[in-house]
Write a protein that holds these residues in place. Sequence first.
Motif, PDB file in Angstrom:
ATOM      1  N   THR A  77       0.705  -6.231   7.031  1.00  0.00           N
ATOM      2  CA  THR A  77       0.219  -6.914   5.822  1.00  0.00           C
ATOM      3  C   THR A  77      -0.831  -6.123   5.059  1.00  0.00           C
ATOM      4  OG1 THR A  77      -1.350  -8.122   7.194  1.00  0.00           O
ATOM      5  CG2 THR A  77       0.704  -9.228   6.661  1.00  0.00           C
ATOM      6  N   ALA A  78      -1.677  -5.331   5.766  1.00  0.00           N
ATOM      7  CA  ALA A  78      -2.769  -4.640   5.073  1.00  0.00           C
ATOM      8  C   ALA A  78      -2.273  -3.744   3.937  1.00  0.00           C
ATOM      9  CB  ALA A  78      -3.618  -3.840   6.070  1.00  0.00           C
ATOM     10  N   PRO A  79      -1.228  -2.909   4.135  1.00  0.00           N
ATOM     11  CA  PRO A  79      -0.783  -2.056   3.027  1.00  0.00           C
ATOM     12  C   PRO A  79      -0.222  -2.857   1.862  1.00  0.00           C
ATOM     13  CG  PRO A  79       0.224  -1.379   5.091  1.00  0.00           C
ATOM     14  CD  PRO A  79      -0.445  -2.672   5.351  1.00  0.00           C
ATOM     15  N   VAL A  80       0.509  -3.947   2.166  1.00  0.00           N
ATOM     16  CA  VAL A  80       1.109  -4.737   1.090  1.00  0.00           C
ATOM     17  C   VAL A  80       0.013  -5.393   0.244  1.00  0.00           C
ATOM     18  CG1 VAL A  80       2.678  -6.616   0.563  1.00  0.00           C
ATOM     19  CG2 VAL A  80       3.135  -5.160   2.521  1.00  0.00           C
ATOM     20  N   ALA A  81      -0.989  -5.967   0.928  1.00  0.00           N
ATOM     21  CA  ALA A  81      -2.086  -6.605   0.207  1.00  0.00           C
ATOM     22  C   ALA A  81      -2.828  -5.577  -0.640  1.00  0.00           C
ATOM     23  CB  ALA A  81      -3.037  -7.269   1.200  1.00  0.00           C
TER      24      ALA A  81
ATOM     25  N   ALA B 124       5.713   4.494   2.021  1.00  0.00           N
ATOM     26  CA  ALA B 124       4.614   3.864   1.288  1.00  0.00           C
ATOM     27  C   ALA B 124       3.701   3.090   2.234  1.00  0.00           C
ATOM     28  CB  ALA B 124       5.179   2.931   0.211  1.00  0.00           C
ATOM     29  N   GLU B 125       4.295   2.370   3.194  1.00  0.00           N
ATOM     30  CA  GLU B 125       3.491   1.604   4.153  1.00  0.00           C
ATOM     31  C   GLU B 125       2.590   2.528   4.961  1.00  0.00           C
ATOM     32  OE1 GLU B 125       3.543  -1.465   6.210  1.00  0.00           O
ATOM     33  OE2 GLU B 125       4.428  -2.749   4.695  1.00  0.00           O
ATOM     34  N   LEU B 126       3.197   3.615   5.496  1.00  0.00           N
ATOM     35  CA  LEU B 126       2.426   4.520   6.342  1.00  0.00           C
ATOM     36  C   LEU B 126       1.320   5.202   5.542  1.00  0.00           C
ATOM     37  CD1 LEU B 126       5.294   6.033   8.486  1.00  0.00           C
ATOM     38  CD2 LEU B 126       3.502   4.494   9.241  1.00  0.00           C
TER      39      LEU B 126
END
Lengths: 117, 192
Positions: A77-81, B124-126
């Motif tokens: 969740t941290a990257p999406v937020a 993108a997530e990483l």
Amino acid sequence: MTWLDVVSAACLLAGCALSLIAAVGLIRFPDLLSRMHAGTKPQVFGLLLILVGIGLRLRDWSDVGMLLAVAMFQLLTAPVAAHMVGRAAYRRGAVRRDTLLVDELTPVLEAEDRPGP
Amino acid sequence: MSRERSDGVPGDAPVRRNGVQWPMLIGLTVVWVLLWGGLTVGNVLSGLVVAVVVTLVFPLPPIVFGGRLRARGLAVLIGWFVVELVVASVQVAALALRIGRPPLNAVIEVDLRSRSDLYLTLTAELLSLVPGSLVVEVRRSTSTLFLHVLGVRDESDVEAARRRALRQEERVVRALASDEELAAYLAEGVGR
């Protein structure tokens, strides 16, 4: 006290220190996007260290399962937020241009907003 | 991320899938059991019911995954991720505590070489999880990421950040891609 307790205490202390530094960065960085770095990043590693510390201390499988779930949701969740807040801030113009050395997104967005021929 | 932006490419809109998604159901049930903290028949059954309701109410677009897990690539991916997480956490912490002027930043465009929603999302997530880089915009149609990079001093730092993002993508592809995808990805790199 076993050596596992020592490792656990070291992880807990390091995690707390990183979270504290994240709070300092949150206050000291000049604009929203820089603050997102401080708010989301050292805290991810800090939280993971704290979870490892707790896991080494508890050594109980159902508790470790719960800690794994916490770590998983944090990583998902941290990257999406951070992305959603950063994206909205950028488009609303809540970015201080004087802190940017290079800005390759503004021209792209402006070209899109311009009505086509 | 930013899934609504398919940039008007015809036939590119994500299709919602029907039918039972077993991996999803099992994953959700495992999470449910973890949260209740005990493996009992009641927990598993109630978890299955909740999982079925969740997948029916919130259907997800299908993920196209034609690749395979490569153990060596996966180990490299996870190992490098941990290393970058530690190093970058220390760097951002140092920037936060530094006395003097606040750091300069940059917003850079990174054209990824693969053409896959899954690799784009994972990269993108990483990148977002590693301190110092934040994804502010995603172009699905061209596989382009726009990154906010913390603490750049000059042009060479900007180029280093771009190379770091591309290397992250390469590790993702090498961990998950099929042989054909990997060959296409490497060929794309030669053309640049």
